[in-house]
Design a protein around this motif. Sequence first.
Motif, PDB file in Angstrom:
ATOM      1  N   SER A  49       0.807  -1.212   0.000  1.00 46.86           N
ATOM      2  CA  SER A  49       0.000   0.000   0.000  1.00 46.86           C
ATOM      3  C   SER A  49       0.845   1.268   0.000  1.00 46.86           C
ATOM      4  O   SER A  49       0.446   2.288  -0.584  1.00 46.86           O
ATOM      5  CB  SER A  49      -0.937   0.000   1.210  1.00 46.86           C
ATOM      6  OG  SER A  49      -0.181  -0.097   2.422  1.00 46.86           O
ATOM      7  N   GLU A 100       0.592   4.254  -2.752  1.00 46.85           N
ATOM      8  CA  GLU A 100       0.341   5.631  -2.373  1.00 46.85           C
ATOM      9  C   GLU A 100       1.384   6.573  -2.962  1.00 46.85           C
ATOM     10  O   GLU A 100       1.055   7.694  -3.383  1.00 46.85           O
ATOM     11  CB  GLU A 100       0.314   5.759  -0.850  1.00 46.85           C
ATOM     12  CG  GLU A 100      -0.098   7.123  -0.336  1.00 46.85           C
ATOM     13  CD  GLU A 100      -1.499   7.511  -0.770  1.00 46.85           C
ATOM     14  OE1 GLU A 100      -1.740   8.721  -0.950  1.00 46.85           O
ATOM     15  OE2 GLU A 100      -2.340   6.603  -0.937  1.00 46.85           O
ATOM     16  N   ASP A 125      -3.822  12.001  -5.916  1.00 44.81           N
ATOM     17  CA  ASP A 125      -4.175  12.242  -4.524  1.00 44.81           C
ATOM     18  C   ASP A 125      -4.806  13.618  -4.310  1.00 44.81           C
ATOM     19  O   ASP A 125      -5.337  13.899  -3.232  1.00 44.81           O
ATOM     20  CB  ASP A 125      -2.936  12.106  -3.638  1.00 44.81           C
ATOM     21  CG  ASP A 125      -1.841  13.102  -4.025  1.00 44.81           C
ATOM     22  OD1 ASP A 125      -1.691  13.371  -5.238  1.00 44.81           O
ATOM     23  OD2 ASP A 125      -1.148  13.601  -3.119  1.00 44.81           O
TER      24      ASP A 125
END
Length: 306
Positions: free
Chosen positions: A45, A49, A58
């Motif tokens: 993860s 990200e 984002d």
Amino acid sequence: MFPYILKRLMGLIPTLLIVAVMVFLFVHLLPGDPARLVAGPEADSQTVELIRQDLGLDKPMHEQFVNYFSKALHGDFGTSLRTKRPVSMEIAERFWPTFWLTVSSMVWAVLFGLVIGIVSAVWRNEWPDRLGMTLAVSGISFPSFALGMLLMELFSVKLGWLPTIGADSWRHYILPSLALGAAVAAVMARFTRSSFVEILQEDFVRTARAKGLSETIVVLKHCLRNSLIPVVTMMGLQFGFLLGGSIVVEKVFNWPGMGRLLIDAVEMRDYPVIQAEILLFSLEFIFINLVVDVLYAVINPSIRYK
């Protein structure tokens, strides 16, 4: 004429802005995470990200749109998430194979469609008309991908006459153009027949025949030009549909064009490529409609835009 063209060109701005907003919202509503697809199924993860931040995914939606649209105004459509190459370069490499495939399909489809439509109108309710309309209905009813596979099976697998993959020579264009243009030829035939039937009943046609002119001159000189306005409209619309609708045929023949690029982009959620291609397709439709409107005055000098 010039003020009309200028007005239509100015109308591109709000139209493209609306299309850009709709496309942006559409691609961001697609299921799947582009960052996860780029990182791979085994990435953790934290890596996903970091990739999301690197891609700018984002940020809030409105910031992403403003950033995308401001760059697009300067000709920068971003970088492909899949290949890491500029989107403009990706599209430039795929545009011409699709363009020439569309042109080749349109040329033979228009020629055959006009001939079949004229013959059917002149010999209305006789066997040439029935044969021509049977072919037209068959062309419309038969899906392009099924026709493509049938042509491949017959002319490539069975007979070995034509290649099926690639766009290296004119021989590679034959089968895809036949599969892509069959429906267009059928539509053109039916539309031409309908337009010709109405023109053949006009008073000036009866006058031309009463003067003793041959049927060939009456049909080709007097009827053809007067029936071309609705036919040209259909030609423009069909050309636009071919440019944007060759996706299925390009998939069947593994054609290195924009349709195949769009399929790959959707599968990988490649937002920049999807947005740029749909904007290009929209611009093509608008430009083709403008060209068709201008051709009206060329075909019929009595038409003038004020």
